[in-house]
Each structure stands twice: as structure tokens, then as C-alpha cells.
Scaffold this motif. Structure first.
Motif, mmCIF file in Angstrom:
data_model
loop_
_atom_site.group_PDB
_atom_site.id
_atom_site.type_symbol
_atom_site.label_atom_id
_atom_site.label_comp_id
_atom_site.label_asym_id
_atom_site.label_seq_id
_atom_site.Cartn_x
_atom_site.Cartn_y
_atom_site.Cartn_z
ATOM 1 N N GLY A 289 16.475 -10.277 -0.362
ATOM 2 C CA GLY A 289 16.963 -8.719 0.732
ATOM 3 C C GLY A 289 15.974 -8.282 -0.118
ATOM 4 O O GLY A 289 15.676 -6.969 1.392
ATOM 5 N N ALA A 290 15.521 -7.378 -1.034
ATOM 6 C CA ALA A 290 14.285 -6.535 -2.144
ATOM 7 C C ALA A 290 13.793 -6.847 -0.314
ATOM 8 O O ALA A 290 12.736 -5.404 0.337
ATOM 9 C CB ALA A 290 14.647 -6.106 -2.994
ATOM 10 N N LEU B 54 10.568 -4.107 -7.342
ATOM 11 C CA LEU B 54 9.783 -5.429 -7.131
ATOM 12 C C LEU B 54 8.177 -5.494 -8.136
ATOM 13 O O LEU B 54 7.606 -4.269 -6.998
ATOM 14 C CB LEU B 54 9.648 -6.044 -5.531
ATOM 15 C CG LEU B 54 11.604 -6.879 -5.504
ATOM 16 C CD1 LEU B 54 10.764 -6.963 -3.779
ATOM 17 C CD2 LEU B 54 11.138 -7.621 -5.490
ATOM 18 N N SER B 55 7.810 -6.172 -8.402
ATOM 19 C CA SER B 55 6.283 -5.915 -8.580
ATOM 20 C C SER B 55 5.871 -7.177 -7.913
ATOM 21 O O SER B 55 6.279 -8.306 -8.364
ATOM 22 C CB SER B 55 6.365 -6.149 -9.707
ATOM 23 O OG SER B 55 4.665 -6.798 -10.495
ATOM 24 N N ALA C 141 0.121 -1.109 0.031
ATOM 25 C CA ALA C 141 -0.273 -0.141 -0.164
ATOM 26 C C ALA C 141 1.067 0.810 -0.075
ATOM 27 O O ALA C 141 0.349 2.177 -0.600
ATOM 28 C CB ALA C 141 -0.665 0.053 1.564
ATOM 29 N N MET C 142 2.108 1.445 0.567
ATOM 30 C CA MET C 142 3.455 2.455 0.671
ATOM 31 C C MET C 142 3.958 2.378 -0.235
ATOM 32 O O MET C 142 4.748 3.153 -0.370
ATOM 33 C CB MET C 142 2.966 2.247 2.109
ATOM 34 C CG MET C 142 2.878 2.412 3.509
ATOM 35 S SD MET C 142 3.766 2.461 4.687
ATOM 36 C CE MET C 142 4.708 4.405 4.462
ATOM 37 N N GLY C 143 4.028 1.927 -1.016
ATOM 38 C CA GLY C 143 5.202 1.339 -2.603
ATOM 39 C C GLY C 143 6.551 0.965 -1.811
ATOM 40 O O GLY C 143 7.098 0.907 -2.749
ATOM 41 N N GLU C 144 6.464 0.039 -0.764
ATOM 42 C CA GLU C 144 7.712 -0.049 -0.251
ATOM 43 C C GLU C 144 7.809 -1.254 -1.411
ATOM 44 O O GLU C 144 9.751 -1.567 -1.182
ATOM 45 C CB GLU C 144 7.657 -0.789 0.866
ATOM 46 C CG GLU C 144 7.479 0.263 2.155
ATOM 47 C CD GLU C 144 8.537 1.003 1.983
ATOM 48 O OE1 GLU C 144 9.784 1.775 1.567
ATOM 49 O OE2 GLU C 144 7.983 2.797 2.235
ATOM 50 N N TYR C 145 7.475 -2.310 -2.043
ATOM 51 C CA TYR C 145 7.830 -2.918 -2.880
ATOM 52 C C TYR C 145 8.766 -2.377 -3.896
ATOM 53 O O TYR C 145 9.887 -2.990 -5.051
ATOM 54 C CB TYR C 145 7.424 -4.376 -2.844
ATOM 55 C CG TYR C 145 6.650 -5.040 -2.203
ATOM 56 C CD1 TYR C 145 7.289 -6.097 -1.283
ATOM 57 C CD2 TYR C 145 5.150 -5.335 -1.180
ATOM 58 C CE1 TYR C 145 6.934 -6.428 0.109
ATOM 59 C CE2 TYR C 145 4.943 -5.774 -0.547
ATOM 60 C CZ TYR C 145 5.395 -6.921 0.151
ATOM 61 O OH TYR C 145 5.114 -7.455 0.842
#
Length: 461
Positions: free
Chosen positions: A315-316, A137-138, A128-132
Motif C-alpha cells: 500500500g505504501a 520506504l527505502s 526523485a521526489m522523495g515519495e517513497y
């Protein structure tokens, strides 16, 4: 590793060709003379081998900084034996994987499984916060009704990682109930956040000694919920295997089964306890925090295959979820977390229910409004001591073998992903290591687990 080094190409060439790749010897021949047959020439060909040898050399030098002592030790036991011994007490493989997390993502598209409870908020919040996305990452989030299916989908590779109850990575690694699969705890998703809820018809039967014959719902036989319920009942003189009935239900089915009269009580994660109050079906008998303060509940789990085959992607993912957990743990962010998590694609819950859980001001189903900011938290460091406590309860009730080395299992599953090192590298706050906890007034010492198991009158082993 020296940041000025240029990694070896596939042919093993670097601009430091005259030096050993570890940087500590004048040549590879000198390195091999010290480490012996553990380091054949082919062991240095390629970038990954270069990194592995460098990490091994750095670890050996850190443990044995005196050159003469180090060489004497390696000569006496042999390098293969020495490295095997070091790997048994130090996550050497994971250190090598971390060192490789400087290259491109091996997998940019990941599938993560989750069960819709508040314990999984860090995984969902990272989306939701766009951290991925910040990590390149998708991520596809897959709603899963319960943990048996989540376990199966993680094992068969449909999920790259999954939200799990605390004990599952350990029982999966041990092969309890299925073939063993090496599984690790990456991050704890939450602390506290569970409750024991009774049907409203039992408002006048709050004394557990009156509960013989009750039917209780739990999310999984190995879950912290099941272990805490068993502990609570036994401390009040009830044998959970003989005096009551424990029934496993997927969390989303818990409130409906209580409303239908199939359950007298349930021990689940939020928001389902608060949802039972919201629907007028149940009341809160006890928060899990009042049984075991600051206990972990659920974890983000991965298999060895994902870590070793996609260390950069792992790690990501770790960093994205860790940042989201740190955000959610701050009380001033909780209203925003509730707003983000209520929609259908995430927890699909009425906003007032999530607000009561996350903000800690809630109706208890008995006519009172309670203020408890510590009802749930999102500290994410896996502590070996809490894993050992769960294993003592699994051993107590005959779910894992009586001769099992509990400390060794906890150390392998909870430390192998080396969350502490990763979080410190990110600049996140990391609590000190703990070895002692208090559960219903009784002190648990993680250095003496077998003695703890034997201290209980009601047990199977």
C-alpha cells in the motif's frame, strides 16, 4: 470496520469481549450460527483473522442488507460456498489486505525493477521526489535491459515489484511460455508515449503496402507495441507473420540496431523513437496515440505473494507511485519531470530528447516541428476494457488459447489490486469506467470481445 473497535489480541480478547468481532451480532456464537461451518472458533483468533471476518461480514451485509434474506441465502448454500461465490466476482482477498494496511510496514526495504523508458517515469519520479521516503520506504531501483529478465526477477523474488509491458501480468498469470505465476497490475504507468519509427532511408516509402520484407524491432512479443504494430500492418493489408519480420530487442538496443542496418523500422516506447530522430537515424511514421488514442502502455506489476505477505508495504509503494504519476500527468510539471529524469541514475538521456517527448514539441525527422501535448500522459488507473483489448489481439495472433475467457482474465489481473478504491481514498482524480475504444477508426466494445476477434480477416484464430 468500526473505528472505535480495539483489534483482537492473539488470545482473542478485546474490551468488547461480549460482542461478536463483526459488530453485527451479540456474540461469536450468534455469528457462527448464521455463517455456519465457515467460521470455526479459531477463525477469530488474532488480529488478522479479526479483520478478515469483519470484512467478510461487511461485504455479505452490503450485498444482502435484509437480515432474513441474508440468513436464508447463507442457510441454503452454506457460508463457504457463499464466500467463494462472492470472491469470484468481488476482490474479497484484496479488500481484506487493504483493511490491514494500518499497521507497521512488513518490509521497509524494497527492490523495484525498471526498463529505462519514459513509461517508467512514475516509479522513478517517486524516488526523485522523495515519495517513497514519505511512506517510510527505502527503495532500490534496478535498471533492467528488457522484460524477459524483469519477469524472471519478479518471479524469483529478486524484485518486489517491476515495471512491465501491459500484457505480461496476464500472460504470466496464464502461464504463457512459462509456469503460471499469479501476477497483478498495480498501476498503469503511462498512456500513449510510443511510436512507429522508420529508418531514414525509407523516407520515400511511407505507404505500408510497400513494406513487404521489412524487419521491425519490438520490445516483447506480448507488448502493446507488438500488438499495435501488428494491428497497423494488418489494417494496411500486410500479414505480420508472413509479410514482415518481427525481431525482439531490449529498448536500449533499438536505435543502435537501426543505425547498424539491422532494422527497417521499430515500434518502441519513448524516448527511443525521439532518440532515433535525435541521432539522425529515423523518422516518426506514426504516434501510437494516432492508432489507439489514450491506450495504456506499461504497468507496475506485483505478485500475489508480495501483496499478501506485505500488504502495508504494498500500500505504501502504491501511494508513492500514484502521487508521482498524478504529478507527472500535469503538463505544467513536465519540464521539472524532464530535468529530474534525464540523469544517469534514471533514464540517462539527453535533456532535449526528454523535453521533446514530455512537452510535446518535437522534431519528426522529416524536417517538421510538431506540437502534440497529448503525445504522452501518466494517468494511472488500470481499465479492464483496455486489458480485454490487448487479450483480443493476443488471441487473434494465437498467443493465448482460443477458448480463453478474456473478460475473466482481465477482471482478475486488472481489478484484484483495486486501484480505483485506493486512488479515491487518496483523493486522486479517477476517470469513469470505459467499455468502448476506437482503434484506427474501428470501435471496440469490451463487452463483445470474441465477436471483435472474429471480425478481422487477417488472424491466426
Amino acid at each position: 470496520m468500526n473505528p472505535d473497535h480495539t483489534p483482537l489480541s492473539d488470545e482473542g480478547r478485546t474490551r468488547y469481549q461480549a460482542l461478536c468481532p463483526c459488530g453485527a451480532h451479540s456474540s461469536m456464537e450468534a455469528h457462527r450460527a448464521e455463517l455456519g461451518d465457515a467460521m470455526p472458533a479459531q477463525s477469530y483468533v488474532g488480529e488478522e483473522n479479526f479483520i478478515d471476518r469483519s470484512v467478510e461480514s461487511a461485504v455479505v451485509k452490503a450485498l444482502f442488507p435484509d437480515d432474513q434474506l441474508r440468513r436464508g441465502f447463507l442457510k441454503a448454500v452454506g457460508a463457504r460456498t457463499a464466500l467463494a461465490a462472492i470472491a469470484s466476482v468481488f476482490p474479497l482477498g484484496m479488500a481484506q489486505a487493504i483493511a490491514k494496511e494500518t499497521g507497521p510496514l512488513e518490509k521497509k526495504e524494497l527492490t523495484l525493477g525498471f526498463v529505462p523508458i519514459t513509461c517508467t517515469i512514475p516509479m522513478l519520479l517517486a524516488d526523485a521526489m522523495g515519495e517513497y521516503q514519505k511512506e517510510g520506504l527505502s527503495v532500490k531501483l534496478m535498471r533492467t535491459p528488457g522484460w524477459s529478465l524483469a519477469r524472471d526477477n519478479l518471479v524469483n523474488g529478486q524484485y518486489d515489484a517491476s515495471h512491465m509491458v501491459l500484457a505480461l501480468p496476464m500472460t504470466m498469470s496464464l502461464g504463457v511460455g512459462a509456469a503460471p505465476v499469479k501476477t497483478y497490475t498495480s498501476l498503469v504507468q503511462n498512456i500513449n508515449g510510443d511510436a512507429l519509427t522508420l529508418h531514414v532511408k525509407h523516407k520515400d516509402r511511407r505507404d505500408p503496402k510497400t513494406w513487404k520484407g521489412f524487419r521491425f524491432g519490438i520490445p516483447h512479443d506480448h507488448s502493446i507495441h507488438a500488438m499495435l504494430l501488428r494491428y497497423y500492418l494488418a489494417e494496411h493489408g500486410l500479414d505480420p507473420d508472413k509479410d514482415v519480420e518481427l525481431r525482439v530487442f531490449p529498448p536500449p538496443d533499438s536505435v543502435a540496431n537501426m543505425a547498424a542496418g539491422n532494422l527497417d523500422g521499430m515500434f518502441f516506447a519513448e524516448p527511443w523513437n525521439q532518440r532515433a530522430v535525435f541521432e539522425g537515424v529515423g523518422f516518426l511514421q506514426a504516434l501510437s496515440r494516432d492508432i489507439f488514442p489514450d491506450h495504456p502502455c506499461c504497468v507496475l506489476s506485483v505478485t500475489d505473494k508480495f501483496i499478501t505477505e506485505a500488504p502495508n508495504s504494498y500500500g505504501a509503494m502504491f501511494r508513492a507511485v500514484a502521487r508521482a504519476a498524478a504529478y507527472a500527468d500535469k503538463y505544467e510539471n513536465r519540464q521539472n519531470v524532464a530535468d529530474l529524469m534525464a540523469p544517469r541514475e534514471y533514464l540517462n538521456q539527453p535533456l532535449p530528447v526528454l523535453q521533446q517527448v514530455l512537452l510535446g514539441r518535437y522534431a519528426d525527422g522529416l524536417g517538421k516541428v510538431v506540437e502534440r501535448r497529448d503525445r504522452i500522459g501518466f494517468q494511472s488507473l488500470p481499465q479492464e476494457s483496455t486489458a480485454i483489448w490487448v487479450l483480443t489481439q493476443l488471441k487473434r495472433w494465437g498467443i493465448v488459447p482460443a477458448q480463453l475467457d478474456l473478460t475473466a482474465v482481465a477482471r482478475e489481473v486488472f481489478r484484484s489490486t483495486d486501484a480505483r478504491q485506493r486512488m479515491e481514498a487518496m483523493g486522486l482524480a479517477v476517470p469513469p469506467r470505459s467499455t468502448r475504444h476506437t482503434v484506427m477508426g474501428k470501435v471496440f466494445d469490451a463487452t463483445r470481445p470474441d465477436e471483435y476477434v472474429k471480425s478481422f480477416d487477417i488472424r491466426r484464430s
